[in-house]
Design a protein around this motif. Structure first.
Motif, short mmCIF file in Angstrom:
data_model
loop_
_atom_site.label_atom_id
_atom_site.label_comp_id
_atom_site.label_asym_id
_atom_site.label_seq_id
_atom_site.Cartn_x
_atom_site.Cartn_y
_atom_site.Cartn_z
N ARG A 91 -2.18 6.98 -9.42
CA ARG A 91 -3.20 6.02 -8.98
C ARG A 91 -4.22 5.79 -10.09
O ARG A 91 -4.71 6.72 -10.68
CB ARG A 91 -3.93 6.53 -7.75
CG ARG A 91 -3.15 6.44 -6.48
CD ARG A 91 -4.01 6.97 -5.36
NE ARG A 91 -3.23 7.22 -4.16
CZ ARG A 91 -3.48 8.23 -3.31
NH1 ARG A 91 -4.45 9.07 -3.56
NH2 ARG A 91 -2.74 8.37 -2.24
N LEU A 141 0.83 -1.20 0.00
CA LEU A 141 0.00 0.00 0.00
C LEU A 141 0.87 1.26 0.00
O LEU A 141 0.48 2.29 -0.56
CB LEU A 141 -0.93 0.01 1.21
CG LEU A 141 -2.06 -1.02 1.16
CD1 LEU A 141 -2.91 -0.94 2.40
CD2 LEU A 141 -2.92 -0.79 -0.08
N VAL A 151 -1.97 11.18 -7.08
CA VAL A 151 -3.32 11.01 -7.62
C VAL A 151 -3.26 10.71 -9.11
O VAL A 151 -4.02 9.89 -9.63
CB VAL A 151 -4.18 12.27 -7.33
CG1 VAL A 151 -5.50 12.23 -8.09
CG2 VAL A 151 -4.46 12.38 -5.84
N THR A 202 -9.88 5.99 -3.38
CA THR A 202 -8.63 6.74 -3.50
C THR A 202 -7.68 6.04 -4.47
O THR A 202 -7.05 6.68 -5.31
CB THR A 202 -7.96 6.86 -2.12
OG1 THR A 202 -8.93 7.28 -1.18
CG2 THR A 202 -6.82 7.83 -2.14
N ALA A 203 -7.62 4.72 -4.36
CA ALA A 203 -6.72 3.96 -5.22
C ALA A 203 -7.12 4.05 -6.69
O ALA A 203 -6.30 3.83 -7.58
CB ALA A 203 -6.69 2.50 -4.78
N LYS A 204 -8.37 4.37 -6.95
CA LYS A 204 -8.83 4.48 -8.34
C LYS A 204 -8.28 5.73 -9.01
O LYS A 204 -8.40 5.89 -10.22
CB LYS A 204 -10.36 4.54 -8.39
CG LYS A 204 -11.02 3.26 -7.94
CD LYS A 204 -12.47 3.16 -8.40
CE LYS A 204 -13.38 4.14 -7.73
NZ LYS A 204 -14.81 3.75 -7.87
N GLY A 205 -7.72 6.63 -8.21
CA GLY A 205 -7.17 7.85 -8.77
C GLY A 205 -8.11 9.04 -8.66
O GLY A 205 -7.92 10.05 -9.33
N LEU A 206 -9.14 8.94 -7.81
CA LEU A 206 -10.04 10.08 -7.63
C LEU A 206 -9.36 11.14 -6.79
O LEU A 206 -8.52 10.83 -5.94
CB LEU A 206 -11.32 9.63 -6.91
CG LEU A 206 -12.11 8.48 -7.52
CD1 LEU A 206 -13.41 8.31 -6.77
CD2 LEU A 206 -12.40 8.73 -8.98
N SER A 207 -9.76 12.38 -7.01
CA SER A 207 -9.20 13.46 -6.20
C SER A 207 -9.76 13.35 -4.79
O SER A 207 -10.82 12.79 -4.56
CB SER A 207 -9.55 14.81 -6.79
OG SER A 207 -10.95 14.99 -6.72
N LEU A 249 -1.03 4.78 0.08
CA LEU A 249 -2.31 4.50 0.73
C LEU A 249 -2.13 4.03 2.17
O LEU A 249 -2.97 3.34 2.71
CB LEU A 249 -3.07 3.44 -0.06
CG LEU A 249 -3.79 3.91 -1.31
CD1 LEU A 249 -4.54 2.78 -1.97
CD2 LEU A 249 -4.75 5.03 -0.99
N ILE A 295 1.51 3.03 -3.37
CA ILE A 295 0.62 4.02 -3.97
C ILE A 295 0.13 5.02 -2.94
O ILE A 295 -0.95 5.58 -3.06
CB ILE A 295 -0.60 3.43 -4.73
CG1 ILE A 295 -1.15 2.22 -4.02
CG2 ILE A 295 -0.28 3.17 -6.15
CD1 ILE A 295 -2.44 1.72 -4.66
N MET A 327 -5.25 -1.04 -8.30
CA MET A 327 -5.30 -1.89 -7.12
C MET A 327 -6.54 -2.76 -7.13
O MET A 327 -7.62 -2.30 -7.49
CB MET A 327 -5.29 -1.05 -5.83
CG MET A 327 -5.25 -1.91 -4.58
SD MET A 327 -5.18 -0.96 -3.05
CE MET A 327 -6.90 -0.72 -2.71
N ARG A 370 -10.83 3.74 0.71
CA ARG A 370 -9.45 3.50 0.28
C ARG A 370 -9.42 3.08 -1.19
O ARG A 370 -8.59 3.54 -1.97
CB ARG A 370 -8.82 2.41 1.15
CG ARG A 370 -7.32 2.36 1.03
CD ARG A 370 -6.75 1.17 1.77
NE ARG A 370 -7.19 -0.06 1.16
CZ ARG A 370 -6.91 -1.27 1.66
NH1 ARG A 370 -6.24 -1.38 2.78
NH2 ARG A 370 -7.32 -2.35 1.04
#
Lengths: 586, 308
Positions: free
Chosen positions: A120, A84, A117, B211-216, A89, A87, A126, B208
């Motif tokens: 990701r 994690l 960002v 967030t990992a998807k790349g959203l702001s 996280l 990235i 992920m 989480r």
């Protein structure tokens, strides 16, 4: 599994995929392929009330483009934390305290929020662990895919969404996109999460235990699909798993983590056949998915090997039946719309028996009705029809008083050692409670009994004053076993009793159960989804599918010569089942 | 869904019957002669008293009185109060003011409660969070009439930013100060509820993953944290709307608002039985409808809730 065993395919970079990425193209001229992800001496600390705790130390790993690398370790080993961190996280109280994270030649250890960002989704995807909790329950699946595409600047029309979902193997994707997560099964949700993870064609996919919450057959399908997809797209995969067999089967390279450190790394097969670090050696020896096969082959060659793990040799069989279940059926009424109810047959005409002093395992996937059988045998659930005979007496005819006495003779051990111990009771009170409830002995004799029980499950009697939250998972399960044994039962019903434990702890508990069985002449009814565990503990197996009993027999006959297609599929789906290890590896 | 709404409306029937019966019985059992309240100090002649008794069915036994009242309600005739004015007219006169006040208070407490709660929840343990928590605790702890008089004195009398009392017109600007006082306590609850809910949700797995998807960060908070956190808050707000509509006796009293609360209070003091029963019945219906609205809103916020 096509590529997985041969570590030589590690260099299987998809040149096309790499070339259209600017940075990679720059480096292509320098000849040797550069790693896609590199963690250099990474250390991660968590700020807690008791000061900083170091979760990961000197973690070092490289993932080449297109390569699958697995991190294996037990819970708390730092494997998820390490991945994690790549990235950004980490939970709020965690931070990278030293070392660096290099992605595609760029040091992103302390990259800006904006840069992370950007990476990701688009460059690093992920797939999270638990499909039940990782989709937002209040948004439609299609919405959750669409926002991923949109956030990363890709076309996000409904066709694009449907295409992404269909690629992940979700049937009927277009209409499914309009459904909510709770309308999906676990496997379908995981497919949706894989779709999201791969939707923006990242160059690296972090898969954190992507299938550990799923049934084995579903697990296999999903992993196969993930393999195919990542291979086609040339995506590198960082696979995090607790299952060594699975790691060896799926990855080119395996990294073993233990207590926050990388203890061993190398090509999968080499690590399995020639583990150097003592922890890895233990792990290889007790990994059920691998061990079970080994025991089988040892038996075939006449060797008496693995006896500590396999108490399946018949122990002085007394051949009388202690539990006899006949034509057992359970029908639940489900509430339908407009006040109507529909019938749901959870258990359908199931018959089997447990011979005294032996172990019978009931195996099945979620929804197979195995736990309902256990609950009925425990007298916790009324029976719709059929009979359960305990020592010749039909349980369904017992009154309250008789049922109370019956409970003394049949005791349960449940799956979740966290949930099945009262957090407000200390260990002494937990184990003593059944004695008190059944008014056995006085305070003094009870204390003596509790000491004996703790001794039997190999816990120090100093533990009596401790509370469940001060104990590890394995210790708690030992306490649960001691509590079950307090009333000197004849039968112990283990409902997924070892499923929540790490492999090494699991092996210890299985050993303990086997020892207790031969010592006390206990009979076990073992409810589990894990065939590898069955192989190690059971004498007889009953396989359930959708409420029906599809196959039963001795463990050896069912494993070596499965009759039904369902059992065959179950066996084939055990991770690592297909690995053929050289005999000396045992 | 339709079936659900129909069923909810059918459920209103027993609630309505039970509530009116109870209130009617309580008013019936009040000590003293109802006619004495109408006649006042000077008293009436026996003939007038007999006439009044007949007009308000006071000479009938309890059950007959109740059934006659029900008949009136069902034919949309709420009767007259002891001063002889039609009760329906009075409610129609005072309810809009109370409704205006309630909606204003609700909007204030919802907007400020959710925004402050969101910020506090996202910055858990920091200075904003701690100070807001302390302030909200003070607001909850101090009785509302103290806060009401204090704000009336400070803002209305000393600073003269607003009228200390509300005129008969009850304009929006006049109602602003009472609305703030009325919504103050609920604002503190909404804030705390939102904060807790945000803290719980911000660590959820799906957040989480989002967030990992790349959203702001902004999108993650608004789309994935906030909506999920609002579910318990909406429940509270819905129940509160019902309570606010019931008229705030204290707040309306302080600011002299001619609303339902004040009217009900006067009716109770005067022993005006028909008036009390009618207003309470009306309030119960409003409360039930507000609850139904919440449940429907709930289904919109959380698709897992299915109404069958």
């Amino acid at each position: 599994m096509s590529h997985s065993i041969n570590p030589g395919t590690g260099a299987g970079i998809n040149p096309g995929a790499a070339a259209d990425h600017g940075r990679a193209a720059d480096r292509a001229s320098s000849g040797a392929p550069a790693p896609l992800l590199e963690l250099r001496d990474l250390a991660i600390t968590f700020a807690t009330n008791n000061g900083d705790v170091q979760a990961v130390r000197d973690a070092h790993l490289t993932v080449m483009p297109g390569e699958t690398v697995a991190i294996v370790g037990e819970s708390g080993s730092g494997k998820s934390t390490t991945a994690l961190a790549a990235i950004g996280l980490l939970p709020g109280n965690g931070r990278v305290s030293s070392g660096s994270i290099i992605f595609d030649g760029e040091d992103i250890t302390h990259a800006s929020e904006k840069r992370i960002v950007e990476l990701r989704g688009a460059s690093i995807g992920m797939v999270p662990q638990d499909p039940m909790s990782n989709l937002n329950p209040v948004w439609k699946i299609g919405f959750q895919v669409r926002e991923t595409l949109r956030a990363n600047g890709l076309p996000s029309g409904s066709q694009d969404v449907a295409k992404v979902l269909a690629e992940a193997g979700l049937p009927d994707a277009e209409s499914r996109a309009n459904q909510y997560p709770h309308e999906f099964s676990g496997g379908m949700r995981q497919r949706a999460l894989i779709a999201i993870g791969l939707s923006c064609r990242p160059r690296l996919l972090i898969a954190d235990e992507p299938t550990s919450a799923l049934d084995v057959t579903v697990q296999r399908q999903i992993l196969d699909h993930l393999d195919t997809m990542t291979e086609e797209l040339g995506t590198a995969v960082l696979l995090i798993t607790h299952d060594l067999g699975l790691a060896a089967e799926r990855a080119h390279k395996v990294i073993v983590m233990y207590q926050g450190q990388v203890v061993e790394a190398g090509p999968a097969l080499e690590l399995l056949t020639n583990p150097r670090h003592p922890y890895t050696q233990k792990l290889v020896a007790s990994a059920p998915s691998i061990a079970s096969r080994r025991i089988a082959s040892a038996k075939k060659t006449g060797e008496v090997a693995g006896d500590e793990l396999a108490p399946s040799e018949p122990r002085s069989p007394q051949h009388d039946t202690v539990i006899k279940v006949a034509e057992l059926t359970k029908v639940f009424k489900l509430r339908g719309s407009w006040g109507r109810s529909t019938d749901f047959t959870a258990v359908d005409d199931v018959s089997f028996s447990v011979t005294r002093g032996t172990t019978t395992a009931v195996v099945g996937e979620s929804g197979s009705g195995k736990s309902t059988v256990a609950r009925m045998v425990l007298g916790l659930e009324p029976v719709t029809s059929g009979s359960i005979e305990f020592d010749g007496v039909d349980l369904t005819t017992l009154g309250r008083k008789e049922l109370f006495d019956f409970r003394r003779r049949v005791q349960p051990i449940f799956q979740d050692p966290y949930g099945s111990l009262d957090p407000m009771y200390n260990i002494y009170r937990t184990i003593e409670e059944p004695l008190r409830v059944h008014s056995i002995g006085n305070g003094k004799s009870r204390e003596k009994k509790v000491r004996e029980l703790l001794d039997q499950v190999a816990l120090p009697s100093s533990m009596m004053q401790r509370f469940p939250n001060e104990l590890s998972g394995g210790q708690r399960q030992r306490v649960a076993i001691a509590r079950a044994l307090a009333l000197d039962p004849e039968v112990v019903i283990c409902d997924e009793a070892v499923s929540a434990l790490d492999v090494l702890v699991q092996a210890q508990i299985l050993n303990l159960l086997a020892d207790l069985q031969s010592e006390l002449g206990l009979s076990y009814l073992f409810i589990t989804h894990d065939l590898a565990v069955v192989r190690q503990i059971a004498d007889h197996v009953a396989v359930m599918e959708k409420g029906r009993l599809v196959e039963q027999g001795t463990t050896d006959s069912v494993f070596d010569n499965p009759q039904t297609a369902y059992t065959q599929a179950l066996l084939a789906a055990i991770p690592g089942a297909g690995l053929v290890l050289p005999p000396e590896a045992a | 869904m339709t079936w659900y709404i129909v069923r909810r409306f059918l459920q209103l029937i027993p609630v309505f019957l039970g509530a009116t019966l109870l209130v009617y019985f309580l008013v019936f059992s009040l000590p003293g002669d109802a006619t004495a309240a109408i006649c006042g100090e000077r008293g009436c002649t026996p003939a007038v008293i007999a006439g009044l008794r007949e007009q308000y069915n006071l000479d009938q036994p309890f059950w007959i009185q109740y059934l006659l009242y029900l008949k009136g309600v069902l034919t949309f005739d709420l009767g007259t109060n002891f001063s002889g004015r039609p009760i329906a007219t009075i409610i129609a006169e005072v309810f809009p003011t109370t409704a205006k006040l309630a909606v204003m208070a609700l909007i204030l407490e919802a907007v400020f409660g959710i925004v402050f709660g969101l910020i506090a929840g996202l910055r858990k343990g920091r200075i904003f969070d701690s100070s807001v928590l302390v302030l909200s605790l003070i607001v909850i702890a101090v009785p509302i009439f103290v806060l009401g008089f204090l704000m009336q004195f400070l803002i209305g009398v000393k600073l003269e930013w607003a009228n200390p009392t509300v005129s008969g017109d009850a304009t929006i600007s006049e109602l602003l100060l009472p609305a703030v006082v009325l919504g103050l306590v609920s604002f503190a609850y909404v804030l705390r509820l939102t904060r807790t809910s945000i803290i719980e949700n911000v660590n959820a797995d799906y957040v989480r993953t989002a967030t990992a998807k790349g959203l702001s960060r902004k999108r993650v908070v608004v789309v994935h944290v906030l909506r999920n956190s609002l579910i318990p808050v909406v429940t509270f707000l819905g129940a509160d709307l019902g309570a606010l509509m019931g008229g705030a006796i204290v707040t309306e009293g302080i600011f002299n608002v001619n609303g339902v609360g004040n009217t009900l209070y006067r009716a109770v003091l005067n022993g005006d039985g028909p008036m009390v029963v009618s207003i309470v019945t009306f309030l119960i219906l409003i409360f039930c409808l507000a609850n139904l609205l919440v449940d429907l809103l709930y289904a919109w916020l959380d698709p897992r809730i299915r109404y069958a």
